[in-house]
Write an enzyme that holds these catalytic residues in place. Structure first.
Site, PDB file in Angstrom:
ATOM      1  N   CYS A   2      35.567  11.264  12.820  1.00  8.90           N
ATOM      2  CA  CYS A   2      36.531  10.450  13.565  1.00  8.90           C
ATOM      3  C   CYS A   2      35.884   9.660  14.696  1.00  8.90           C
ATOM      4  O   CYS A   2      35.204  10.205  15.556  1.00  8.90           O
ATOM      5  CB  CYS A   2      37.653  11.288  14.149  1.00  8.90           C
ATOM      6  SG  CYS A   2      38.699  12.062  12.942  1.00  8.90           S
ATOM      7  N   ARG A  27      29.638   7.561  11.807  1.00  7.38           N
ATOM      8  CA  ARG A  27      30.073   8.932  12.063  1.00  7.38           C
ATOM      9  C   ARG A  27      30.728   9.557  10.827  1.00  7.38           C
ATOM     10  O   ARG A  27      30.843  10.777  10.751  1.00  7.38           O
ATOM     11  CB  ARG A  27      31.064   8.958  13.228  1.00  7.38           C
ATOM     12  CG  ARG A  27      30.448   8.514  14.535  1.00  7.38           C
ATOM     13  CD  ARG A  27      31.509   8.334  15.601  1.00  7.38           C
ATOM     14  NE  ARG A  27      32.163   9.579  15.954  1.00  7.38           N
ATOM     15  CZ  ARG A  27      31.760  10.385  16.919  1.00  7.38           C
ATOM     16  NH1 ARG A  27      30.700  10.092  17.631  1.00  7.38           N
ATOM     17  NH2 ARG A  27      32.415  11.500  17.192  1.00  7.38           N
ATOM     18  N   TRP A  75      38.414  10.923   9.646  1.00  9.82           N
ATOM     19  CA  TRP A  75      37.790  11.824   8.675  1.00  9.82           C
ATOM     20  C   TRP A  75      38.830  12.913   8.451  1.00  9.82           C
ATOM     21  O   TRP A  75      39.079  13.739   9.332  1.00  9.82           O
ATOM     22  CB  TRP A  75      36.498  12.374   9.283  1.00  9.82           C
ATOM     23  CG  TRP A  75      35.615  13.102   8.330  1.00  9.82           C
ATOM     24  CD1 TRP A  75      34.687  12.571   7.494  1.00  9.82           C
ATOM     25  CD2 TRP A  75      35.539  14.527   8.139  1.00  9.82           C
ATOM     26  NE1 TRP A  75      34.041  13.558   6.792  1.00  9.82           N
ATOM     27  CE2 TRP A  75      34.549  14.777   7.164  1.00  9.82           C
ATOM     28  CE3 TRP A  75      36.210  15.611   8.690  1.00  9.82           C
ATOM     29  CZ2 TRP A  75      34.207  16.050   6.739  1.00  9.82           C
ATOM     30  CZ3 TRP A  75      35.879  16.892   8.258  1.00  9.82           C
ATOM     31  CH2 TRP A  75      34.878  17.088   7.296  1.00  9.82           C
ATOM     32  N   ASN A 101      40.556  12.562  17.882  1.00 12.51           N
ATOM     33  CA  ASN A 101      39.462  13.233  17.186  1.00 12.51           C
ATOM     34  C   ASN A 101      39.551  14.704  17.559  1.00 12.51           C
ATOM     35  O   ASN A 101      39.643  15.030  18.742  1.00 12.51           O
ATOM     36  CB  ASN A 101      38.122  12.626  17.649  1.00 12.51           C
ATOM     37  CG  ASN A 101      36.920  13.360  17.066  1.00 12.51           C
ATOM     38  OD1 ASN A 101      37.066  14.144  16.124  1.00 12.51           O
ATOM     39  ND2 ASN A 101      35.752  13.109  17.616  1.00 12.51           N
ATOM     40  N   GLY A 102      39.539  15.602  16.565  1.00 15.51           N
ATOM     41  CA  GLY A 102      39.648  17.032  16.863  1.00 15.51           C
ATOM     42  C   GLY A 102      40.714  17.659  15.991  1.00 15.51           C
ATOM     43  O   GLY A 102      41.211  17.037  15.047  1.00 15.51           O
ATOM     44  N   GLU A 481      14.539  21.484   4.035  1.00 14.17           N
ATOM     45  CA  GLU A 481      14.909  20.156   4.529  1.00 14.17           C
ATOM     46  C   GLU A 481      14.799  19.113   3.413  1.00 14.17           C
ATOM     47  O   GLU A 481      15.633  18.210   3.310  1.00 14.17           O
ATOM     48  CB  GLU A 481      14.022  19.800   5.736  1.00 14.17           C
ATOM     49  CG  GLU A 481      14.275  18.447   6.356  1.00 14.17           C
ATOM     50  CD  GLU A 481      15.701  18.201   6.857  1.00 14.17           C
ATOM     51  OE1 GLU A 481      16.501  19.150   6.922  1.00 14.17           O
ATOM     52  OE2 GLU A 481      16.026  17.038   7.138  1.00 14.17           O
ATOM     53  N   LYS A 485      17.922  16.862   2.259  1.00 10.86           N
ATOM     54  CA  LYS A 485      17.889  15.398   2.274  1.00 10.86           C
ATOM     55  C   LYS A 485      18.291  14.851   0.914  1.00 10.86           C
ATOM     56  O   LYS A 485      19.097  13.948   0.814  1.00 10.86           O
ATOM     57  CB  LYS A 485      16.485  14.867   2.604  1.00 10.86           C
ATOM     58  CG  LYS A 485      16.039  14.846   4.033  1.00 10.86           C
ATOM     59  CD  LYS A 485      16.734  13.893   4.947  1.00 10.86           C
ATOM     60  CE  LYS A 485      17.936  14.515   5.568  1.00 10.86           C
ATOM     61  NZ  LYS A 485      17.776  15.191   6.819  1.00 10.86           N
ATOM     62  N   GLU A 488      22.117  15.554  -0.007  1.00  9.96           N
ATOM     63  CA  GLU A 488      23.178  14.922   0.784  1.00  9.96           C
ATOM     64  C   GLU A 488      23.298  13.418   0.537  1.00  9.96           C
ATOM     65  O   GLU A 488      24.365  12.855   0.712  1.00  9.96           O
ATOM     66  CB  GLU A 488      23.029  15.213   2.283  1.00  9.96           C
ATOM     67  CG  GLU A 488      21.862  14.535   2.951  1.00  9.96           C
ATOM     68  CD  GLU A 488      21.814  14.746   4.465  1.00  9.96           C
ATOM     69  OE1 GLU A 488      22.862  14.853   5.091  1.00  9.96           O
ATOM     70  OE2 GLU A 488      20.685  14.787   5.005  1.00  9.96           O
ATOM     71  N   HIS A 504      12.627  36.473  -8.582  1.00 12.99           N
ATOM     72  CA  HIS A 504      13.738  37.419  -8.414  1.00 12.99           C
ATOM     73  C   HIS A 504      15.067  36.823  -8.862  1.00 12.99           C
ATOM     74  O   HIS A 504      16.125  37.345  -8.510  1.00 12.99           O
ATOM     75  CB  HIS A 504      13.804  37.883  -6.953  1.00 12.99           C
ATOM     76  CG  HIS A 504      12.564  38.607  -6.530  1.00 12.99           C
ATOM     77  ND1 HIS A 504      12.251  39.857  -6.990  1.00 12.99           N
ATOM     78  CD2 HIS A 504      11.533  38.223  -5.734  1.00 12.99           C
ATOM     79  CE1 HIS A 504      11.092  40.232  -6.484  1.00 12.99           C
ATOM     80  NE2 HIS A 504      10.628  39.258  -5.714  1.00 12.99           N
ATOM     81  N   LYS A 603      28.356  12.080  10.742  1.00 16.36           N
ATOM     82  CA  LYS A 603      27.138  12.180  11.528  1.00 16.36           C
ATOM     83  C   LYS A 603      27.251  13.268  12.586  1.00 16.36           C
ATOM     84  O   LYS A 603      26.336  14.034  12.824  1.00 16.36           O
ATOM     85  CB  LYS A 603      26.876  10.820  12.201  1.00 16.36           C
ATOM     86  CG  LYS A 603      25.612  10.773  13.048  1.00 16.36           C
ATOM     87  CD  LYS A 603      24.385  10.883  12.194  1.00 16.36           C
ATOM     88  CE  LYS A 603      23.101  10.830  12.983  1.00 16.36           C
ATOM     89  NZ  LYS A 603      21.957  11.303  12.168  1.00 16.36           N
TER      90      LYS A 603
HETATM   91  O1  M6R Z   1      23.828  16.776  15.704  1.00 19.69           O
HETATM   92  P1  M6R Z   1      23.270  18.051  15.121  1.00 19.69           P
HETATM   93  O2  M6R Z   1      21.786  18.066  15.109  1.00 19.69           O
HETATM   94  O3  M6R Z   1      23.856  19.271  15.788  1.00 19.69           O
HETATM   95  O4  M6R Z   1      23.790  18.059  13.642  1.00 19.69           O
HETATM   96  C1  M6R Z   1      23.618  19.173  12.828  1.00 19.69           C
HETATM   97  C2  M6R Z   1      23.795  18.825  11.359  1.00 19.69           C
HETATM   98  O5  M6R Z   1      25.109  18.399  11.120  1.00 19.69           O
HETATM   99  C3  M6R Z   1      22.825  17.725  10.930  1.00 19.69           C
HETATM  100  O6  M6R Z   1      21.514  18.079  11.207  1.00 19.69           O
HETATM  101  C4  M6R Z   1      22.953  17.423   9.428  1.00 19.69           C
HETATM  102  O7  M6R Z   1      22.572  18.516   8.676  1.00 19.69           O
HETATM  103  C5  M6R Z   1      22.091  16.223   9.117  1.00 19.69           C
HETATM  104  N1  M6R Z   1      22.805  15.015   9.413  1.00 19.69           N
HETATM  105  C6  M6R Z   1      21.607  16.208   7.717  1.00 19.69           C
HETATM  106  O8  M6R Z   1      20.752  15.134   7.497  1.00 19.69           O
END
Ligand code: M6R
Length: 608
Positions: A2, A27, A75, A101-102, A481, A485, A488, A504, A603
């Site tokens: 949001c 966002r 969102w 937002n919330g 990671e 990446k 997502e 395992h 984001k």
């Molecule tokens: O703003 P933050 O670092 O707390 O966000 C945490 C996760 O939401 C963030 O790292 C997310 O996993 C990434 N956007 C993925 O690329």
């Protein structure tokens, strides 16, 4: 998650408000809307889908000059994404508009009460209860009405309220969700974060929980929930507007990966002395807590959590400290053992991640000392922690964390060395690590120039449906990671395992349709990794290895290889980061997807 924007004051073009909203697109959202006042009436426009659809539907209307307007990207949480549930939400009179937002946790009870008092609801949202509550309390003073309304709310909110009878003002309130206010030339501004404000000002005020503000042009008054005036200083933000533009790159994600040498350079600036020691002036106040810490806990989510894992391996290797790392959504509900001898490192790019903030609050209640590693000056995390290390990566617009990840790693390596030194003595290995860290920006420049080569490999692998990322030791967070990446932004089922765990269970998945992406630098565990790669080869899996330049042994057991230069083994997670990011980026782009706006993601994850 949001996005809220509002502008009030001297006449401005409605399209300026929508331009601001576009800057919040990153966002993450699924519907958008705007409300403005014209000739004493409230005009409302909403669409399901992207802001561009809103722009198309409004056409020439955007050229209008207005004095007050609020806009929103939603969102969906309560109710599906559609025009009715999109914000702004109005009241029974149709004169009042609210963007939010919330999540309002007691919205069901409030809705029942409001219905019994004759209010008519049109949406399924929790937000609509706010509109009706403000409506009930509105007589003359919009600020008072909002103040009375928010006192009934449980949960999290950042709201902006506009009323057709009060075209000279906007009222905002915050609890648990971010909200920033600022002044432009004859204009008062509010937004969920600073990116849309940068076209108007770099001096902004971050509202704290329980604060309400009335914005009348460039006059901003802030109050607490009891109605007392609160004086707050504006904070100067060092970000440039061009940082938040694509500047010729196809995507923000690519631009931000290409900015990594600069991001890392900034993260290192003033933190290494000429005689190779680490300084963090910002940690002076918590230095005694670091020296006496008996336990270290890291709390973070997603990519930030992976950075925390690298920190754990590195700090445990060089100190006698045990480091526990947990994802914030688990940490906050666990029976954690935190006391005054516990140091909690909270890692968050945005500084607004709801779960991480709750984890920090829990740790503080239990007496722990909290150090934040954060990219956004003035964010909630920085205000609630005992000390903050700013990553200095610059704004990151792409949903996928890229340059902020490498900045996090740099800061965390430095922090681990700083802590080790505070606890005992300076380890002689650190001299070499610091020397190499200081030269990482140049190493990155070399790595990024291989983007085309990585793209070729991405072409070969873009149509696979599954990927298995494996690593050992410090390679595990890189594998995790890499998989995050890829999944997502390309929606490929990518999973990560400690390579030794394959046998395992997960090895059952492998065949010629299931490639393995092996993180295999020449470190102390290389031979073990090699065995795991061979086990995968034996099951027919295509192997992409990411290893140390010119490693013939690795070449022999892999179908394809990507290289990073030889470096101190502790720094492989850092130099491998741009490679896994570029691989994921190219796969996503080749599959025709938009890596900047992956479906269902936001984001800044400001709800639980
Ligand atoms: O703003 P933050 O670092 O707390 O966000 C945490 C996760 O939401 C963030 O790292 C997310 O996993 C990434 N956007 C993925 O690329």
């Amino acid at each position: 998650m949001c996005g809220i924007i509002g502008m009030v004051g001297e006449k401005y073009r409605l399209e300026a408000l929508i331009d601001g909203l576009k800057k919040l697109e990153y966002r993450g959202y699924d519907s958008a809307g705007v409300a403005y006042v014209e000739n004493g009436s409230l005009v409302l426009r909403k669409v399901r889908g992207r802001i561009n659809q809103l722009i198309e539907s409004m056409g020439e209307e955007l050229k209008k000059n207005i004095r007050v307007g609020i806009a929103h990207t939603r969102w969906a949480t309560h109710g599906e994404p559609n025009e009715i549930n999109a914000h702004p939400q109005t009241d029974c009179t149709g004169k009042l508009a609210v963007v939010h937002n919330g999540i309002i946790e007691n919205y069901r009870e409030l809705r029942e009460e409001l219905l019994s008092r004759g209010h008519v609801f049109v949406s399924e949202t929790d937000t609509e209860v706010i509109s009706h509550l403000v409506e009930e309390n509105f007589e003359e003073d919009l600020l008072e009405a909002v103040r009375a309304a928010v006192r009934s709310l449980d949960g999290a909110y950042a709201i902006a309220v506009s009323h057709a009878e009060r075209p000279e003002e906007l009222v905002v309130a915050r609890k648990g969700s971010p909200l920033v206010v600022g002044k432009g030339q004859g204009l008062g501004l509010l937004a969920s974060d600073i990116t849309p404000m940068l076209s108007y000002t770099r001096d902004v005020i971050f509202l704290s929980d329980g604060e309400i503000a009335r914005i009348r042009g460039s006059n901003i008054e802030i109050y607490d929930l009891e109605g007392n005036r609160v004086e707050k200083k504006a904070l100067h933000v060092d970000w440039d507007e061009t940082d938040a533009k694509k500047s010729g790159y196809k995507h923000f994600m690519l631009k931000e990966i290409m900015e990594e040498p600069e991001a890392v350079r900034r993260s290192l600036t003033n933190r290494i002395t000429s005689n190779r020691r680490v300084v963090f002036e910002e940690l002076e106040l918590v230095a005694p807590a670091i020296a006496s810490a008996r336990k270290v806990m890291v709390v973070a989510c997603g990519t930030s959590y992976h950075a925390g894992l690298v920190f754990k391996y590195f700090l445990e290797r060089f100190s006698d400290l045990d480091v526990e790392v947990d994802v914030a959504s688990e940490f906050r509900y666990r029976d954690i053992h935190v006391d005054k001898n516990t140091l909690v490192i909270a890692i968050s790019q945005s500084g607004e991640t709801a779960d991480t903030l709750q984890g920090v609050r829990l740790a503080k209640r239990k007496g722990g000392t909290v150090i934040a590693v954060c990219n956004v000056v003035g964010s909630t995390l920085t205000r609630e922690s005992d000390a903050t290390i700013l990553m200095m990566a610059g704004p990151e617009i792409g949903v996928a964390a890229t340059k902020t990840y490498v900045s996090q790693l740099v800061v965390l390596y430095l922090l681990a060395m700083y802590m080790t030194a505070k606890k005992s003595v300076w380890r002689e290995e650190f001299d070499e690590i610091l020397y190499q860290l200081a030269h990482i920006p140049e190493v990155f420049e070399g790595l990024l120039s291989r983007s085309e080569e990585i793209c070729k490999l991405a072409k070969k692998y873009q149509n696979y449906h599954h990927f298995m990322y494996i690593g050992r030791g410090l390679g595990v967070p890189t594998a995790m990671e890499g998989a995050l990446k890829l999944k997502e932004i390309s929606y490929i089922n990518a999973t990560a395992y400690q390579a030794g765990e394959l046998k395992h269970g997960p090895i059952a998945l492998l065949d010629e349709k299931f490639p393995v992406f092996a993180i295999a630098p020449r470190d102390r565990l290389f031979q073990k990794m090699k065995s795991n790669i061979m086990e995968s080869v034996a099951r027919g899996a295509p192997i992409i290895s990411l290893g140390t330049e010119g490693d013939r042994e690795l070449l022999e057991v892999s179908h394809d290889t990507l290289w990073v230069p030889k470096i101190d083994e502790n720094l492989y997670p850092l130099v491998m980061a741009p490679v896994i990011q570029l691989f994921a980026y190219h796969v996503s782009d080749l599959r025709g997807l938009d890596p900047d706006k992956p479906r269902n993601l936001a984001k800044s994850v400001t709800v639980e």
